[in-house]
Design a protein around this motif. Structure first.
Motif, PDB file in Angstrom:
ATOM      1  N   ARG A 110       0.838  -1.187   0.000  1.00 55.11           N
ATOM      2  CA  ARG A 110       0.000   0.000   0.000  1.00 55.11           C
ATOM      3  C   ARG A 110       0.878   1.243   0.000  1.00 55.11           C
ATOM      4  NH1 ARG A 110      -2.253   2.573   4.985  1.00 55.11           N
ATOM      5  NH2 ARG A 110      -3.887   3.976   4.307  1.00 55.11           N
ATOM      6  N   SER A 111       0.443   2.267  -0.717  1.00 55.06           N
ATOM      7  CA  SER A 111       1.208   3.511  -0.754  1.00 55.06           C
ATOM      8  C   SER A 111       1.355   4.096   0.634  1.00 55.06           C
ATOM      9  CB  SER A 111       0.503   4.527  -1.664  1.00 55.06           C
ATOM     10  OG  SER A 111       0.536   4.105  -2.999  1.00 55.06           O
ATOM     11  N   LEU A 112       2.540   4.616   0.931  1.00 53.39           N
ATOM     12  CA  LEU A 112       2.777   5.279   2.206  1.00 53.39           C
ATOM     13  C   LEU A 112       2.335   6.731   2.102  1.00 53.39           C
ATOM     14  CD1 LEU A 112       6.325   3.918   3.106  1.00 53.39           C
ATOM     15  CD2 LEU A 112       4.137   3.198   4.053  1.00 53.39           C
ATOM     16  N   ALA A 113       1.539   7.181   3.073  1.00 50.95           N
ATOM     17  CA  ALA A 113       1.071   8.570   3.089  1.00 50.95           C
ATOM     18  C   ALA A 113       0.469   8.871   4.442  1.00 50.95           C
ATOM     19  CB  ALA A 113       0.038   8.822   1.986  1.00 50.95           C
ATOM     20  N   THR A 114       0.527  10.144   4.840  1.00 48.21           N
ATOM     21  CA  THR A 114      -0.095  10.562   6.097  1.00 48.21           C
ATOM     22  C   THR A 114      -1.608  10.629   5.926  1.00 48.21           C
ATOM     23  OG1 THR A 114       0.004  12.914   5.540  1.00 48.21           O
ATOM     24  CG2 THR A 114       1.935  11.956   6.652  1.00 48.21           C
ATOM     25  N   PRO A 115      -2.371  10.565   7.042  1.00 47.60           N
ATOM     26  CA  PRO A 115      -3.830  10.709   6.934  1.00 47.60           C
ATOM     27  C   PRO A 115      -4.241  11.992   6.222  1.00 47.60           C
ATOM     28  CG  PRO A 115      -3.257   9.896   9.098  1.00 47.60           C
ATOM     29  CD  PRO A 115      -1.960  10.231   8.415  1.00 47.60           C
ATOM     30  N   TYR A 116      -3.483  13.080   6.434  1.00 49.50           N
ATOM     31  CA  TYR A 116      -3.815  14.351   5.776  1.00 49.50           C
ATOM     32  C   TYR A 116      -3.704  14.227   4.258  1.00 49.50           C
ATOM     33  CZ  TYR A 116      -2.999  19.023   3.909  1.00 49.50           C
ATOM     34  OH  TYR A 116      -3.040  20.157   3.143  1.00 49.50           O
ATOM     35  N   VAL A 117      -2.620  13.587   3.765  1.00 49.82           N
ATOM     36  CA  VAL A 117      -2.437  13.435   2.324  1.00 49.82           C
ATOM     37  C   VAL A 117      -3.508  12.511   1.750  1.00 49.82           C
ATOM     38  CG1 VAL A 117      -0.868  12.555   0.557  1.00 49.82           C
ATOM     39  CG2 VAL A 117       0.024  13.959   2.413  1.00 49.82           C
ATOM     40  N   ARG A 118      -3.867  11.457   2.484  1.00 55.52           N
ATOM     41  CA  ARG A 118      -4.923  10.559   2.007  1.00 55.52           C
ATOM     42  C   ARG A 118      -6.261  11.290   1.913  1.00 55.52           C
ATOM     43  NH1 ARG A 118      -3.333   5.484   1.594  1.00 55.52           N
ATOM     44  NH2 ARG A 118      -1.403   4.888   2.641  1.00 55.52           N
ATOM     45  N   GLN A 119      -6.521  12.119   2.904  1.00 55.45           N
ATOM     46  CA  GLN A 119      -7.761  12.901   2.881  1.00 55.45           C
ATOM     47  C   GLN A 119      -7.756  13.872   1.697  1.00 55.45           C
ATOM     48  OE1 GLN A 119      -8.701  14.739   6.618  1.00 55.45           O
ATOM     49  NE2 GLN A 119      -9.934  16.305   5.682  1.00 55.45           N
ATOM     50  N   LEU A 120      -6.611  14.498   1.445  1.00 50.15           N
ATOM     51  CA  LEU A 120      -6.497  15.416   0.317  1.00 50.15           C
ATOM     52  C   LEU A 120      -6.714  14.675  -1.007  1.00 50.15           C
ATOM     53  CD1 LEU A 120      -5.834  18.277  -0.669  1.00 50.15           C
ATOM     54  CD2 LEU A 120      -3.417  17.635  -0.674  1.00 50.15           C
ATOM     55  N   ALA A 121      -6.199  13.452  -1.108  1.00 46.39           N
ATOM     56  CA  ALA A 121      -6.386  12.657  -2.327  1.00 46.39           C
ATOM     57  C   ALA A 121      -7.861  12.365  -2.569  1.00 46.39           C
ATOM     58  CB  ALA A 121      -5.592  11.351  -2.231  1.00 46.39           C
ATOM     59  N   ARG A 122      -8.589  12.058  -1.491  1.00 43.75           N
ATOM     60  CA  ARG A 122     -10.026  11.809  -1.641  1.00 43.75           C
ATOM     61  C   ARG A 122     -10.748  13.057  -2.110  1.00 43.75           C
ATOM     62  NH1 ARG A 122      -9.059   8.818   3.120  1.00 43.75           N
ATOM     63  NH2 ARG A 122      -9.752  10.541   4.437  1.00 43.75           N
ATOM     64  N   GLU A 123     -10.363  14.210  -1.560  1.00 47.42           N
ATOM     65  CA  GLU A 123     -11.004  15.464  -1.971  1.00 47.42           C
ATOM     66  C   GLU A 123     -10.712  15.786  -3.434  1.00 47.42           C
ATOM     67  OE1 GLU A 123      -9.459  18.290   0.760  1.00 47.42           O
ATOM     68  OE2 GLU A 123     -10.710  17.630   2.432  1.00 47.42           O
ATOM     69  N   MET A 124      -9.507  15.406  -3.911  1.00 42.09           N
ATOM     70  CA  MET A 124      -9.118  15.676  -5.292  1.00 42.09           C
ATOM     71  C   MET A 124      -9.600  14.588  -6.244  1.00 42.09           C
ATOM     72  SD  MET A 124      -5.223  17.020  -4.522  1.00 42.09           S
ATOM     73  CE  MET A 124      -4.850  17.434  -6.246  1.00 42.09           C
ATOM     74  N   LYS A 125     -10.305  13.571  -5.696  1.00 42.27           N
ATOM     75  CA  LYS A 125     -10.822  12.462  -6.507  1.00 42.27           C
ATOM     76  C   LYS A 125      -9.686  11.694  -7.189  1.00 42.27           C
ATOM     77  CE  LYS A 125     -15.344  13.661  -6.172  1.00 42.27           C
ATOM     78  NZ  LYS A 125     -15.251  14.487  -4.991  1.00 42.27           N
TER      79      LYS A 125
END
Length: 433
Positions: A110-125
């Motif tokens: 699985r890609s490594l990322a902080t919860p903030y970056v994952r949340q940003l990815a969801r917002e950016m679709k």
């Protein structure tokens, strides 16, 4: 078989929303490997595998809200992936079901990322699993997301919309209207008759995540607590002068010195003298809980909504220590990195809307607390001092309190004490413990 249930990851947590399922049925997982992302009461939590094994069953889906103790998935702690394929009954593994799952990465990592970056990815679709990380150990960063989105837009902008445009929604509404009125023009696809609407365009959004928790908490507060709000004004000239004197010393320590630490110190002194404002009511036992500790919540605006990180034991901290912690908590809140420890245990809340503006408000109490104070904009006003008109820096403050426990007289005396300490900072420092 190990049943993985939703744990209580926060103080008094009853339910959580499944933000993302990170594994698939039949997938091998290692102990401590992240399985799910769950939205609890205002923070994101990553739930990890308790054992090494194979995912046998998944009972939940993304966006679903489940109660604490609900079985989320089942892990076979003793099997192997190849054995699993032969043992599963035909009614579970069928060609029709396997097509619902996207193919896993070749390396199953699985890609490594902080919860903030994952949340940003969801917002950016964006699918974060497709983004190549450039951070430490291949971690996906915020800049990686933005560069990936930019490349997608340049290569095929029409295939990767981030949000529905007004024209797209209008087209959808038009299509519905055409079907209902049986108006069809088979030879021309671009000519569509739009039914007139008196209400205009409406976009429906799901009430979920932090916004849903805020809504539930606000309804609970105003339903249980009879709110009363008292408003007063405060002269800020001497406090402004003191802050200007202290700012060079704060700058040497790389500390951002605002007015909020001074308000917290004055507030703590007043709370010790009026203990019913630093209390709560146990509605089950009909008891008043007077708290002898002073954990001050700071209402903080974030892209996801209002969050209240808590400064613990504020009475033991200096002005500079408070300023440093306020800045740190605000940064963590904006980045989505607060933990349950950061947002629980508050005894009194401050809402500082002054930098934005507003003369006064009726803030809603952060249940189970019994009071909240709101600070408003600072401005020059014409006031009367010793029968003469003068210009002073003035600020309004609004105190909402629980009228079940606090009388109006007590509330006014409480705000009078805060005013006395802040309008004469020498007295404030003399009263500090």
């Amino acid at each position: 078989m190990v049943e993985f249930k939703l744990p209580d990851v926060g103080e008094g947590m009853h339910e959580g929303e499944i933000v993302k399922v990170l594994v698939r049925m039949g997938e091998s997982v290692q102990q401590d490997q992240p399985l799910l992302e769950v939205q609890t009461d205002k923070v994101n939590a990553e739930l990890s595998a308790p054992v090494t094994g194979i995912i046998r069953e998944i009972f939940i889906s993304e966006g679903e809200t489940v109660e604490v103790g609900t079985t989320l998935l089942v892990i076979d702690a003793g099997g192997e992936a190849k054995k699993e394929e032969t043992k599963l009954p035909e009614k579970v593994v069928t060609p029709e079901k396997t097509v619902h799952f996207a193919p896993a990465r070749a390396d199953h990592r699985r890609s490594l990322a902080t919860p903030y970056v994952r949340q940003l990815a969801r917002e950016m679709k964006l699918d974060i699993e497709l983004v190549t990380g450039t951070g430490a150990a291949g971690r996906v960063t915020e800049e990686d997301l933005r560069q990936f989105a930019s490349r997608l837009q340049k290569s095929a902008p029409a295939k990767f919309p981030t949000t529905a445009t007004g024209n797209e929604r209008l087209l959808e509404a038009s299509t519905v209207a055409v079907e209902s009125e049986q108006v069809v023009q088979p030879k021309t696809e671009t000519t569509i008759r739009v039914a007139p609407s008196s209400q205009g365009d409406i976009e429906r959004l799901p009430l979920k995540g932090i916004r849903k928790k805020i809504a539930e908490h606000m309804v609970k507060s105003v339903t249980i607590i009879p709110h009363v709000t008292s408003v007063d004004e405060l002269e800020m000239d001497q406090l402004r002068a003191l802050r200007e004197k202290l700012k060079p010393h704060a700058d040497k320590r790389n500390i951002k010195l605002t007015f909020l630490p001074f308000f917290i110190k004055a507030l703590v002194i007043a709370l010790k003298e009026y203990p019913t404002l630093n209390a709560s009511i146990d509605d089950r036992t009909n008891e008043i809980l007077l708290k002898r500790f002073y954990h001050i919540g700071i209402a903080t605006d974030t892209p996801e909504g209002l969050i209240v990180p808590v400064i613990k034991d504020a009475d033991y901290k200096s002005i500079f220590q408070l300023a440093e912690e306020i800045d740190q908590l605000a940064r963590l809140a904006r980045e989505g990195k607060l933990t349950m420890e950061h947002i629980t245990g508050g005894t009194f809340t401050i809402s500082n809307v002054g930098p934005i503006g507003g003369l006064q408000a009726t803030p809603i109490i952060n249940h189970p607390e019994v009071a909240i104070i709101s600070l408003h904009k600072m401005e020059k006003r014409w006031v009367v001092r010793e029968d003469e008109g003068v210009i002073r820096w003035m600020m309004n403050l609004s105190l909402s309190f629980d009228h079940r426990l606090i009388d109006g007289v007590t509330a006014v005396r409480f705000t009078n004490r805060i005013k006395e300490l802040l309008e004469d900072p020498n007295l404030l420092f003399a009263e500090m413990v």
